[in-house]
Motif scaffolding. Sequence first.
Motif, PDB file in Angstrom:
ATOM      1  N   SER A 175       0.833  -1.394  -0.185  1.00 12.84           N
ATOM      2  CA  SER A 175       0.064  -0.019  -0.087  1.00 12.84           C
ATOM      3  C   SER A 175       0.887   1.321   0.092  1.00 12.84           C
ATOM      4  O   SER A 175       2.015   1.301   0.725  1.00 12.84           O
ATOM      5  CB  SER A 175      -0.802   0.172   1.261  1.00 12.84           C
ATOM      6  OG  SER A 175      -1.846  -0.906   1.054  1.00 12.84           O
ATOM      7  N   PRO A 231      -4.605   4.874   2.166  1.00 13.40           N
ATOM      8  CA  PRO A 231      -3.764   3.962   1.502  1.00 13.40           C
ATOM      9  C   PRO A 231      -4.055   3.313   0.341  1.00 13.40           C
ATOM     10  O   PRO A 231      -5.313   3.138  -0.177  1.00 13.40           O
ATOM     11  CB  PRO A 231      -3.516   2.578   2.649  1.00 13.40           C
ATOM     12  CG  PRO A 231      -5.005   2.625   3.024  1.00 13.40           C
ATOM     13  CD  PRO A 231      -5.198   4.276   3.132  1.00 13.40           C
ATOM     14  N   GLN A 283      -3.770   0.444  -2.519  1.00 13.90           N
ATOM     15  CA  GLN A 283      -3.328  -0.770  -2.661  1.00 13.90           C
ATOM     16  C   GLN A 283      -2.838  -0.886  -4.062  1.00 13.90           C
ATOM     17  O   GLN A 283      -3.455  -0.769  -5.116  1.00 13.90           O
ATOM     18  CB  GLN A 283      -4.307  -1.908  -2.436  1.00 13.90           C
ATOM     19  CG  GLN A 283      -3.725  -3.407  -2.663  1.00 13.90           C
ATOM     20  CD  GLN A 283      -2.701  -3.642  -1.415  1.00 13.90           C
ATOM     21  OE1 GLN A 283      -2.679  -2.977  -0.500  1.00 13.90           O
ATOM     22  NE2 GLN A 283      -1.814  -4.679  -1.665  1.00 13.90           N
ATOM     23  N   SER A 342      -0.909   2.030  -8.950  1.00 19.50           N
ATOM     24  CA  SER A 342      -2.177   1.414  -8.365  1.00 19.50           C
ATOM     25  C   SER A 342      -3.431   1.858  -9.201  1.00 19.50           C
ATOM     26  O   SER A 342      -3.303   3.184  -9.688  1.00 19.50           O
ATOM     27  CB  SER A 342      -2.531   1.910  -7.019  1.00 19.50           C
ATOM     28  OG  SER A 342      -3.710   1.565  -6.594  1.00 19.50           O
TER      29      SER A 342
END
Length: 1200
Positions: free
Chosen positions: A163, A170, A172, A186
């Motif tokens: 993360s 956050p 991931q 991400s």
Amino acid sequence: MWITPEEVLLANALWVSERANPYFILQRRKGHGRGGGITGLLVGTMDVVLDSSARVAPYRILHQTGESQIFWNIACGSSRKEITKHWEWLEANLLQTLSIFDNDDDITTFVKGKIQGIIAEENRGIRPQDDEDPGKFREAELKMRKLFGMPEEEKLVNYYPCSYWKGRVPRQGWIYLSVNHLCFYSFLLGKEVSLVVQWTDITQLDKNATLVFPESIRVSTRDTEHFFSMFLNINETFKLMEQLANIAMRQLLDNESFSADRSLPKPCKTLKNVSALKRDLDARAKNERYRGLFRLTPDERLDGHTDCTLWTPFAKMHVVGQMFVSNNYICFASREEDLCQLIIPLREVTIVEKADSSSVLPSPLSISTKNKMTFLFANLKDRDFLVQRISDFLQRTPDRPCGLSAQSENPSPSTPPSWPSSPSLGAGEMPQSKHFSPDLLTAKHGLLKIYQQDVPEELGPKATREKMKEESWNIHFFEFGRGVCMYRTSKTRELVLNGIPEALRGELWLLFSGAQNEMAAHPGYYGGLVEQAMGKCTLATEEIERDLHRSMPEHHAFQNEMGIAALRRVLTAYAYRNPGIGYCQAMNIVTSVLLLYCNEEEAFWLLVALCERMLPDYYNTRVVGALVDQGVFEELTREVLPLLYEHMQDLGVISTISLSWFLTLFLSVMPFDSAVLLVDCFFYEGIKVIFQVSLAVLHANMDQLMACSDEGEAMTILGRYLDNVVNKQTVSPPIPHLHALLTSGNTPPPEIDVFELIKASYEKFGSLRADVIEQMRFKQRLKVIHSLEDTAKRSVVRAIMTESAFTIEELEELYVLFKAKHIMSCYWGASSTAAERHDPSLPYLEQYRIDCGQFAQLFSALATWSCGPHSITLAGRLFRLLDQNKDSLINFTEFVTGLSGMYHGDMTEKLKLLYKLHLPPALCPEEAESALEATQFFTDDDTPLGDEFKEGGDGAAGDSDEKKEEKPKDYKYYLRMWAKENEPKKENIKDLPRMNQEQFIEMCKTLYNMFSEDPSEQELYHGIATVASLLLQIGEVGKKFTNNGGKKAESQPPCVTDASQPEKEDSSSEVCKALAEAQLETPPPTANGSDEDTKDDTSVSSYSVVSAGSLQCEDIAEDTVLIGCVGGEGADRRKTSAPDGDWSITFEQVLASFLTETSLVDYFEEKHDIQSKMMACKSLRAVERQTSSSSDLDFSLSAH
């Protein structure tokens, strides 16, 4: 890309069909591209989080026949462009063929065979080492390159799910660790996050755990901090990050690019998702730990290790530990620290045999050595394999008779060849020893032994104690063995801490440092090196000569030529062996101490061990290693003496006092007899002893230091304390300490016993561990190297700011961009090696250099003259103009000089630069169609290329001048010429060579391209057309004067001098045609009409009208109207006409003509801001990544 056909049962699950024909279906994965709704968001998020995108690309092509429910996946693509290319190939090459088949199974078999054939053809050119990486890893590497716009040279090491904390949220995704970059990507619920950080930009790397960031890794750069958490294996990830950052720091320090180890053995079993580079880095880390633990040479490589037990005869017990086997050694380390350590060189081994197993002694292995020692190992898991590996290494080990002086068969690759490889020597011929001979006293004994031979033996309590020490060591040798195969235990450490007797000091220094192994592996190396090195004058030898008489001048061994000559030979030989270090101050002090107890060859190998292994990077030009350990010392002080640290930070003392402690191992700040005991401990324990003693010194003076009010007082306290650290057990006559004479006060402080100081350091700070120190060294190395880079940047800016009109901030930003290009060239391929581009011996201004390709990239991003596609050509010309020494590289000074003229020059300076860009050497022959005519023009008057052309001169005058110069010249003439050459030349516009018609055409092309993107392009086109017409007429007039005088007119063919008016028209039309061709260089318009098409048409028509109206020539007007025509009379004339070789103009004429047009004057007088250009250049990579994300991957944020 084409993939090996795979069965697909559910073709429409999570996929949308976009195209179809009877045999193939093109599909797009939901969550990619436009539309998709909530399902698309979830699928796209799932692809990133679960890493399914590493195996499932957003586009694919399926093969299906008839009513069959089985589909075959034959191609995938990360962009619509890529998959469409495959689809079009299938339609063009397979559809018609497949319609011939009657059986569906035959169709499927044919398609599968065809695809497999294509894949085999594509893989034919792939390098064999690429096959070492598993398939899924290669796909992840390909994905990384597409996501972040990386070239093929960028190699992925590993990737992990984690993360990334953006604010308090956050994200991931996946972190990709490549050789030169840390990347993160991400795609979560329509939100895309992309991050790229160069390892060379990282200033701090920490693993910490807080309430906000649980068990996270913090990556700090100069500008920001990044936090990553939720790793499956945070320790493995962090260690790999440390390794890659260390490699990057080494690149900044030594300018060495990373090179993979191609000789790495292949794994016995396929490792899942582990690349060859990751295995390489793991092997390097293990090798470094192994070499550091046993003090082995840098070329030693660990082959493997296994758990076992070792029978210790002195303790009558089996010790549990690990056996390590490498190419030249068998080593053992007990599980319990300091219980037992053993090093067995394979050159000493005589017998390796398997003993009979029993319940008490399972799987025993006996190893015997030349000195009649036998070592018994047991509890070996795979004894047969181990014995086979040891046997293989023994067969490769050179078996030499004792005392044979010959070059080692496996010399260290970093060392220069010794004398036997000299081409001037025949086979077996010994060199004449001019500088070094084995018969020299210093080649046999240490200086201390030589000068104490005539001193009568003293019989007193000190001498008795010294004899007792020697006897203790002899007992130890009898019990634990002597030499390199000695058992090293806690008893050995106790004896070292009590002081090594002077008679054994040299022998034990060699043993504990590992220098004895290197000396045994390279017999005769030192003598040959001395013969090669002596007599050569270098910067290092000059510094050595300057410092020779400053090396322990208070010791009688260095008050005569014998000691000085020995010191000179050792230092010179090492400087020749390792030119990267050469010679550094403090090396003379350390080497002189080594020579007291060792002969020359032993002192040389001890110096090698110090500089290259035990004190890494200490003695280079910037003493980086000492600065790093100084930072570690400050950090240790903050941990164990926090109050004193805060006070001394305010005074700024720690960094001042500790550098000499580390550089000279206390030899320069402590009485010799005391400091040499610290050297004893250092060779056995390593650098941790110096840290312990330094902390003990601060602790002993803490009360006085806390009461200090300034830096000088604190330094005086510490100086007096160290001056009074005495060795009451020494048997040597007292040596006056110069430092003590300078710092002694009226009341001398009490004496401190050095043994008590060492004992206190172990009691209070003995918990220091070598691995902890290495971890702290890594953190400090990042800080120190970036600090040195900042210092270098400031030095460069200070040196160049007086010669440049750029501000300090602008020069610093330009330096950062320039150096980034240089560093990028080290790992992304370039036309020259890193060593050619970086020379540490040069001033900072000239150390880093870039080639033409990198300069073109910076030019396109920073230059004010944006010429579209023509910018690359213009950049190449400017590069050749700036490259004064013709080595195809330019340094930062030359780079700033080129930019400064564009940004801060007045109109004359800018025009002068533009003018020079279209003359040799900037204009290369390949760019000009009639380069021969251009060169001939400058040599027609028998004057060298680039000499001054004087207005009003004719051929006859030139001939008469030549006749005058044919007289013999006296030495005064040559002295005057030499003095003129050395004078700084101030360039005058009259000094510039004349420009011929071919060069003028090229300049007009450049101007046209330069104006095409300007808002006031119509006025500029009108102005340049008027100026071109005027300059053409000026050139024609000048040609008439040239043709009327001198031999040149007489040698002209009649057809050339006939009808001057058509010549004028033809010359003028040639320029117009060249300008037309320049316009035609722009990319062709697309099929569907756009605004750019209209703009181009307007530009052509307006240019034609302006040209016709301003040049006042019927032929020119006809030619300009026919700019866009393919055939016709104009086209024929364009093919047959050639530039006029007699036509030329001067820069003064160009300048005067430009001044007649207001639009051109305004254009060249306009001031530009380089800050915006530099900001755009910095964000260029981010823009490229964003473009690839939106176009190639078809991520659409607008739909969400």
